[in-house]
Design an enzyme around this catalytic site. Structure first.
Site, mmCIF file in Angstrom:
data_model
loop_
_atom_site.group_PDB
_atom_site.id
_atom_site.type_symbol
_atom_site.label_atom_id
_atom_site.label_comp_id
_atom_site.label_asym_id
_atom_site.label_seq_id
_atom_site.Cartn_x
_atom_site.Cartn_y
_atom_site.Cartn_z
ATOM 1 N N SER A 117 9.861 -4.750 2.490
ATOM 2 C CA SER A 117 10.164 -4.445 3.881
ATOM 3 C C SER A 117 11.667 -4.413 4.115
ATOM 4 O O SER A 117 12.420 -5.212 3.531
ATOM 5 C CB SER A 117 9.538 -5.524 4.771
ATOM 6 O OG SER A 117 9.995 -5.377 6.086
ATOM 7 N N TYR A 141 7.872 -14.508 7.345
ATOM 8 C CA TYR A 141 7.244 -13.302 6.781
ATOM 9 C C TYR A 141 8.239 -12.527 5.910
ATOM 10 O O TYR A 141 7.953 -12.185 4.756
ATOM 11 C CB TYR A 141 6.713 -12.387 7.900
ATOM 12 C CG TYR A 141 6.471 -10.977 7.407
ATOM 13 C CD1 TYR A 141 5.399 -10.694 6.566
ATOM 14 C CD2 TYR A 141 7.350 -9.932 7.740
ATOM 15 C CE1 TYR A 141 5.195 -9.406 6.074
ATOM 16 C CE2 TYR A 141 7.144 -8.644 7.257
ATOM 17 C CZ TYR A 141 6.078 -8.384 6.426
ATOM 18 O OH TYR A 141 5.883 -7.114 5.922
ATOM 19 N N LYS A 145 8.624 -11.633 1.583
ATOM 20 C CA LYS A 145 8.853 -10.338 0.921
ATOM 21 C C LYS A 145 10.047 -10.438 -0.033
ATOM 22 O O LYS A 145 9.997 -9.953 -1.163
ATOM 23 C CB LYS A 145 9.100 -9.253 1.972
ATOM 24 C CG LYS A 145 7.876 -8.935 2.810
ATOM 25 C CD LYS A 145 6.943 -8.003 2.075
ATOM 26 C CE LYS A 145 5.512 -8.387 2.134
ATOM 27 N NZ LYS A 145 4.608 -7.553 1.382
HETATM 28 N N1 LIG Z 1 3.091 -2.309 8.832
HETATM 29 C C1 LIG Z 1 4.394 -2.495 8.753
HETATM 30 O O1 LIG Z 1 5.110 -2.358 9.743
HETATM 31 C C2 LIG Z 1 5.046 -2.852 7.430
HETATM 32 C C3 LIG Z 1 6.448 -2.768 7.311
HETATM 33 C C4 LIG Z 1 7.033 -3.121 6.098
HETATM 34 C C5 LIG Z 1 6.252 -3.548 5.028
HETATM 35 N N2 LIG Z 1 4.897 -3.628 5.174
HETATM 36 C C6 LIG Z 1 4.096 -4.110 4.036
HETATM 37 O O2 LIG Z 1 3.109 -3.140 3.746
HETATM 38 C C7 LIG Z 1 1.934 -3.787 3.243
HETATM 39 C C8 LIG Z 1 0.722 -3.265 3.984
HETATM 40 O O3 LIG Z 1 0.857 -3.543 5.368
HETATM 41 P P1 LIG Z 1 -0.153 -2.982 6.449
HETATM 42 O O4 LIG Z 1 0.617 -2.668 7.663
HETATM 43 O O5 LIG Z 1 -1.016 -1.937 5.851
HETATM 44 O O6 LIG Z 1 -1.006 -4.306 6.761
HETATM 45 P P2 LIG Z 1 -2.598 -4.472 6.816
HETATM 46 O O7 LIG Z 1 -2.861 -5.846 7.332
HETATM 47 O O8 LIG Z 1 -3.208 -3.323 7.522
HETATM 48 O O9 LIG Z 1 -3.004 -4.370 5.283
HETATM 49 C C9 LIG Z 1 -2.948 -5.441 4.372
HETATM 50 C C10 LIG Z 1 -4.219 -5.385 3.552
HETATM 51 O O10 LIG Z 1 -4.169 -6.388 2.541
HETATM 52 C C11 LIG Z 1 -5.418 -7.081 2.494
HETATM 53 N N3 LIG Z 1 -5.133 -8.414 1.959
HETATM 54 C C12 LIG Z 1 -4.291 -9.348 2.468
HETATM 55 N N4 LIG Z 1 -4.270 -10.428 1.669
HETATM 56 C C13 LIG Z 1 -5.106 -10.165 0.624
HETATM 57 C C14 LIG Z 1 -5.478 -10.868 -0.539
HETATM 58 N N5 LIG Z 1 -5.005 -12.101 -0.803
HETATM 59 N N6 LIG Z 1 -6.319 -10.298 -1.428
HETATM 60 C C15 LIG Z 1 -6.808 -9.037 -1.178
HETATM 61 N N7 LIG Z 1 -6.495 -8.313 -0.083
HETATM 62 C C16 LIG Z 1 -5.647 -8.876 0.807
HETATM 63 C C17 LIG Z 1 -5.905 -7.070 3.948
HETATM 64 O O11 LIG Z 1 -7.292 -7.268 4.079
HETATM 65 C C18 LIG Z 1 -5.476 -5.682 4.399
HETATM 66 O O12 LIG Z 1 -6.456 -4.719 4.116
HETATM 67 C C19 LIG Z 1 2.172 -5.285 3.401
HETATM 68 O O13 LIG Z 1 2.551 -5.808 2.142
HETATM 69 C C20 LIG Z 1 3.328 -5.380 4.368
HETATM 70 O O14 LIG Z 1 4.116 -6.537 4.151
HETATM 71 C C21 LIG Z 1 4.271 -3.289 6.353
#
Ligand SMILES: NC(=O)c1ccc[n+]([C@@H]2O[C@H](COP(=O)([O-])OP(=O)(O)OC[C@H]3O[C@@H](n4cnc5c(N)ncnc54)[C@H](O)[C@@H]3O)[C@@H](O)[C@H]2O)c1
Length: 327
Positions: A117, A141, A145
């Site tokens: 991130s 959080y 990362k």
């Molecule tokens: N959405 C944002 O704004 C954003 C920005 C920067 C980085 N990210 C990163 O992108 C990635 C995806 O984010 P997102 O927005 O799709 O979130 P999200 O919550 O929609 O997706 C995360 C997924 O991971 C699964 N998960 C979590 N812990 C788990 C585990 N221990 N074992 C198996 N599955 C697990 C959840 O069920 C979910 O389906 C994350 O790593 C997040 O840190 C997101």
């Protein structure tokens, strides 16, 4: 060729899965459904399980011996929750990622793409960052990362695995074919709040109008989630040409959009315009930043294609059908 997407039933992971399918790459999904949706894994090879669960990871690799790379999107992502429950967040995001890395090594995985991130960067006066900008995450959080990046870098320098950390800016939008989108009914980011104001017929509050930006409101680099997904397809294709065992790449548009500008863009797309009023800053909010990097273009041959109005339009379209997709 197959790609394992951990967290592939979430917002970003499921969209990456769709982009892979469209590009002829078969996604295999591992997701605990802690925040993900079973509907997002429909029709895809799907393992319901935790990334830290060794026997499940072993089974995935035994049943799919031709997995060429792993994309690790599995995490908890809500900043205020991470402040309230740091133990839970470090366990979910750091401890489990460490366990997952060990399971991947045991199964011979040599290519790992990690969802990182832009929240790891220190705040900077000119509001722009590149991959060499100082890192100083401001929430538990964001620290999870940064810690995962550091941990995976150490592992990549000692073990036969290479790691690419993709540092996302602010994803918006949905799959243009409306297969997937944000699973949350009421997302708390600015665009989510605008859609809420639009649906409820109430004013949208611009929280913070005294930041050092061109109009005083916060600035972000909103990237369409479909562009983000396309970058992962390119990363998969170009992985072996990356320069080192560890690489970090920013994924943003290179353009900053202030909240007032986002309101204007929203009103140019939405059928019914929203009213916006200035309000006080929310605790913990920051001025924001956008990427000034061209590394993604250079190393991945990727650039964004969707503009901000497409992101808004697809978010609105998805919000309108979301409840029909979820049974
Ligand atoms: N959405 C944002 O704004 C954003 C920005 C920067 C980085 N990210 C990163 O992108 C990635 C995806 O984010 P997102 O927005 O799709 O979130 P999200 O919550 O929609 O997706 C995360 C997924 O991971 C699964 N998960 C979590 N812990 C788990 C585990 N221990 N074992 C198996 N599955 C697990 C959840 O069920 C979910 O389906 C994350 O790593 C997040 O840190 C997101």
């Amino acid at each position: 060729m197959k790609v394992l997407i951990a967290g592939g039933a979430g917002y970003i992971g499921s969209t990456i899965g769709s982009a892979c399918l469209d590009a002829g790459i078969t996604p295999v999904i591992l997701d605990s459904l802690v925040t993900g949706r079973r509907e997002f894994a429909a029709g895809r090879a799907f393992y319901e399980g935790d990334i830290a669960d060794g026997p499940t990871v072993d089974r995935v690799f035994a049943e799919h011996p031709n997995i060429g790379a792993v994309i690790h999107c599995a995490a908890l992502i809500v900043v205020p929750d991470s402040v309230a429950d740091p133990v839970g967040y470090y366990r979910a995001n750091v401890t489990k990622s460490l366990e997952f890395a060990a399971h991947l090594l045991r199964n011979g995985c040599q290519r790992l793409i990690f969802s990182s991130s832009a929240a790891i960067y220190a705040s900077v006066d000119d509001l722009t960052v590149d991959e060499d900008s100082p890192v100083d995450p401001q929430s538990p959080y964001a620290r999870t990362k940064a810690m995962c990046e550091a941990m995976l870098a150490d592992i990549a320098s000692a073990e036969p695995i290479r790691v690419l950390s993709l540092r996302y800016f602010n994803p918006i939008g949905a799959d243009p074919k409306m297969r997937t989108g944000l699973q949350l009914p009421r997302p708390t980011h600015a665009l989510g709040k605008m859609i809420e104001a639009h649906d409820d017929g109430v004013p949208f509050l611009v929280t913070g109008t005294d930041y050092p930006t061109r109009d005083g409101s916060g600035i972000r680099d909103y990237i369409h989630v479909w562009d983000l997904a396309a970058a992962h397809v390119q990363a998969f294709r170009r992985f072996d040409a990356l320069p080192g065992p560890v690489t970090a790449i920013n994924l943003g548009t290179g353009r900053g959009t202030t909240v007032w500008e986002l309101v204007d863009a929203f009103n140019s797309v939405a059928g019914r315009p929203i009213e916006a009023h200035p309000a006080a800053r929310r605790p913990g909010d920051i001025a924001g930043a956008y990427t000034r990097a061209d590394r993604a273009n250079r190393l991945l041959g990727w650039r964004t294609r969707c503009d901000i109005t497409e992101g808004i339009r697809h978010s609105l379209q998805w919000a309108a059908i979301r409840d029909q997709v979820f049974v």
